[in-house]
Design a protein around this motif. Structure first.
Motif, mmCIF file in Angstrom:
data_model
loop_
_atom_site.group_PDB
_atom_site.id
_atom_site.type_symbol
_atom_site.label_atom_id
_atom_site.label_comp_id
_atom_site.label_asym_id
_atom_site.label_seq_id
_atom_site.Cartn_x
_atom_site.Cartn_y
_atom_site.Cartn_z
ATOM 1 N N LYS A 124 -42.652 37.071 30.747
ATOM 2 C CA LYS A 124 -42.731 35.736 31.342
ATOM 3 C C LYS A 124 -43.538 34.810 30.421
ATOM 4 O O LYS A 124 -44.290 35.270 29.563
ATOM 5 C CB LYS A 124 -43.388 35.801 32.722
ATOM 6 C CG LYS A 124 -42.596 36.703 33.675
ATOM 7 C CD LYS A 124 -42.892 36.439 35.089
ATOM 8 C CE LYS A 124 -42.101 37.330 36.008
ATOM 9 N NZ LYS A 124 -40.663 37.145 35.936
ATOM 10 N N THR A 125 -43.373 33.532 30.628
ATOM 11 C CA THR A 125 -44.140 32.535 29.892
ATOM 12 C C THR A 125 -45.168 31.939 30.846
ATOM 13 O O THR A 125 -44.807 31.473 31.929
ATOM 14 C CB THR A 125 -43.212 31.429 29.349
ATOM 15 O OG1 THR A 125 -42.252 32.027 28.472
ATOM 16 C CG2 THR A 125 -44.002 30.370 28.599
ATOM 17 N N ILE A 126 -46.426 31.987 30.444
ATOM 18 C CA ILE A 126 -47.513 31.412 31.247
ATOM 19 C C ILE A 126 -48.014 30.158 30.540
ATOM 20 O O ILE A 126 -48.310 30.180 29.342
ATOM 21 C CB ILE A 126 -48.671 32.417 31.441
ATOM 22 C CG1 ILE A 126 -48.167 33.677 32.163
ATOM 23 C CG2 ILE A 126 -49.822 31.762 32.208
ATOM 24 C CD1 ILE A 126 -49.203 34.778 32.272
ATOM 25 N N VAL A 127 -48.084 29.075 31.309
ATOM 26 C CA VAL A 127 -48.517 27.791 30.768
ATOM 27 C C VAL A 127 -49.704 27.315 31.609
ATOM 28 O O VAL A 127 -49.525 26.842 32.731
ATOM 29 C CB VAL A 127 -47.367 26.754 30.822
ATOM 30 C CG1 VAL A 127 -47.751 25.515 30.035
ATOM 31 C CG2 VAL A 127 -46.054 27.341 30.311
ATOM 32 N N PRO A 128 -50.929 27.465 31.099
ATOM 33 C CA PRO A 128 -52.102 27.105 31.907
ATOM 34 C C PRO A 128 -52.408 25.603 31.897
ATOM 35 O O PRO A 128 -52.118 24.899 30.933
ATOM 36 C CB PRO A 128 -53.239 27.884 31.245
ATOM 37 C CG PRO A 128 -52.799 28.079 29.835
ATOM 38 C CD PRO A 128 -51.300 28.112 29.846
ATOM 39 N N ASP A 170 -41.259 25.634 41.867
ATOM 40 C CA ASP A 170 -41.793 25.971 43.185
ATOM 41 C C ASP A 170 -43.317 25.975 43.133
ATOM 42 O O ASP A 170 -43.895 26.436 42.148
ATOM 43 C CB ASP A 170 -41.314 27.362 43.613
ATOM 44 C CG ASP A 170 -39.806 27.445 43.768
ATOM 45 O OD1 ASP A 170 -39.170 26.411 44.031
ATOM 46 O OD2 ASP A 170 -39.263 28.559 43.614
ATOM 47 N N LEU A 171 -43.948 25.511 44.206
ATOM 48 C CA LEU A 171 -45.414 25.523 44.307
ATOM 49 C C LEU A 171 -45.894 26.761 45.051
ATOM 50 O O LEU A 171 -45.270 27.187 46.026
ATOM 51 C CB LEU A 171 -45.913 24.304 45.080
ATOM 52 C CG LEU A 171 -46.032 22.985 44.357
ATOM 53 C CD1 LEU A 171 -46.505 21.902 45.324
ATOM 54 C CD2 LEU A 171 -46.958 23.058 43.174
ATOM 55 N N CYS A 192 -39.027 27.957 37.399
ATOM 56 C CA CYS A 192 -40.461 27.680 37.207
ATOM 57 C C CYS A 192 -41.253 27.839 38.499
ATOM 58 O O CYS A 192 -40.808 27.437 39.571
ATOM 59 C CB CYS A 192 -40.663 26.254 36.705
ATOM 60 S SG CYS A 192 -39.927 25.909 35.099
ATOM 61 N N LEU A 193 -42.431 28.401 38.352
ATOM 62 C CA LEU A 193 -43.401 28.513 39.435
ATOM 63 C C LEU A 193 -44.656 27.766 39.004
ATOM 64 O O LEU A 193 -45.110 27.927 37.867
ATOM 65 C CB LEU A 193 -43.746 29.985 39.698
ATOM 66 C CG LEU A 193 -44.877 30.239 40.699
ATOM 67 C CD1 LEU A 193 -44.435 29.860 42.113
ATOM 68 C CD2 LEU A 193 -45.309 31.708 40.648
ATOM 69 N N TYR A 198 -38.991 34.436 38.503
ATOM 70 C CA TYR A 198 -39.498 33.308 37.728
ATOM 71 C C TYR A 198 -39.560 33.628 36.239
ATOM 72 O O TYR A 198 -39.929 34.739 35.843
ATOM 73 C CB TYR A 198 -40.892 32.894 38.226
ATOM 74 C CG TYR A 198 -40.843 32.320 39.610
ATOM 75 C CD1 TYR A 198 -40.372 31.038 39.835
ATOM 76 C CD2 TYR A 198 -41.237 33.084 40.704
ATOM 77 C CE1 TYR A 198 -40.307 30.508 41.115
ATOM 78 C CE2 TYR A 198 -41.178 32.564 41.994
ATOM 79 C CZ TYR A 198 -40.713 31.280 42.182
ATOM 80 O OH TYR A 198 -40.647 30.764 43.451
ATOM 81 N N ASP A 199 -39.213 32.618 35.425
ATOM 82 C CA ASP A 199 -39.288 32.736 33.964
ATOM 83 C C ASP A 199 -40.590 32.161 33.430
ATOM 84 O O ASP A 199 -41.188 32.690 32.509
ATOM 85 C CB ASP A 199 -38.128 31.960 33.311
ATOM 86 C CG ASP A 199 -36.775 32.365 33.828
ATOM 87 O OD1 ASP A 199 -36.472 33.564 33.778
ATOM 88 O OD2 ASP A 199 -36.023 31.482 34.301
ATOM 89 N N VAL A 200 -40.998 31.023 34.011
ATOM 90 C CA VAL A 200 -42.155 30.268 33.535
ATOM 91 C C VAL A 200 -43.128 30.098 34.694
ATOM 92 O O VAL A 200 -42.738 29.683 35.784
ATOM 93 C CB VAL A 200 -41.734 28.876 33.009
ATOM 94 C CG1 VAL A 200 -42.950 28.066 32.571
ATOM 95 C CG2 VAL A 200 -40.733 29.012 31.874
ATOM 96 N N ILE A 201 -44.393 30.418 34.427
ATOM 97 C CA ILE A 201 -45.438 30.239 35.434
ATOM 98 C C ILE A 201 -46.446 29.239 34.890
ATOM 99 O O ILE A 201 -47.127 29.491 33.888
ATOM 100 C CB ILE A 201 -46.146 31.569 35.792
ATOM 101 C CG1 ILE A 201 -45.207 32.521 36.522
ATOM 102 C CG2 ILE A 201 -47.347 31.311 36.700
ATOM 103 C CD1 ILE A 201 -44.332 33.320 35.645
#
Length: 178
Positions: free
Chosen positions: A120-124, A47-48, A8-9, A90-93
């Motif tokens: 990728k998966t983006i989660v806002p 990670d940030l 995750c990022l 990264y898989d998830v952002i």
């Protein structure tokens, strides 16, 4: 897949200093979106990455809103101060930002256009003072059509310091989508 199985990022844009909070301008030592991003990191272990424009926004809140409005009208893509070397890993952002004029600040648009988010998966998640996610989710979907976009979380800026439980509940819900 769960957060522990995914790389995750947490990429976020945040603005410290003069901000609009509960109808008045206050000086924030840490921007609201950064507070939320660090809570997500604490829960997910991701990670940030701070998204920052080369040309900093004015210290004055009202001046910043005018610059942001001009950038939006011009569909600007401000240059960023830093690049990610390893986006492919990264898989998830988790993508965080304040709601500026109904969407993301333009440096976030720059960030989304600089990388390939295919697969990728983006989660806002966004912070706001009453306008929620605006149309930012639609903008993300348009910029990243080959990514999976999960339902975002809107966090009222005045409540961000007490939002950890809400963030954890939201993360439980979205993790079921992996």
């Amino acid at each position: 897949m769960s957060f522990s199985d995914a790389k995750c990022l947490i990429a976020y844009f945040s603005r410290e200093g003069n901000n609009y909070v509960s109808g008045r301008i206050v000086n924030l030592a840490v921007g609201n979106t950064e507070v939320a991003a660090k809570m997500i990191r604490e829960i997910t272990g991701g990670d940030l990455f701070s998204i920052e424009a080369v040309n900093a926004y004015p210290e004055d809140y009202t001046e910043t809103t005018e610059v942001a409005k001009q950038e939006l009208r011009a569909n600007a893509r401000p240059e960023l101060t830093d690049q990610l070397e390893n986006m492919a890993s990264y898989d998830v952002i988790f993508l965080g930002y304040p709601n500026w004029w109904g969407t993301m600040p333009m440096p976030v648009f720059t960030f989304l256009e600089e990388y390939d988010f295919s697969g990728k998966t983006i989660v806002p998640f966004c912070t706001h003072e009453g306008s929620g996610l605006g149309h930012s989710e639609k903008d993300i979907a348009k910029l990243c059509p080959k990514a999976t976009l999960l339902k975002g979380l809107a966090i009222h800026g005045t409540r961000v310091n007490d939002a950890k439980k809400d963030i954890a509940n939201w993360l439980d819900k979205v993790s079921a989508a992996f």
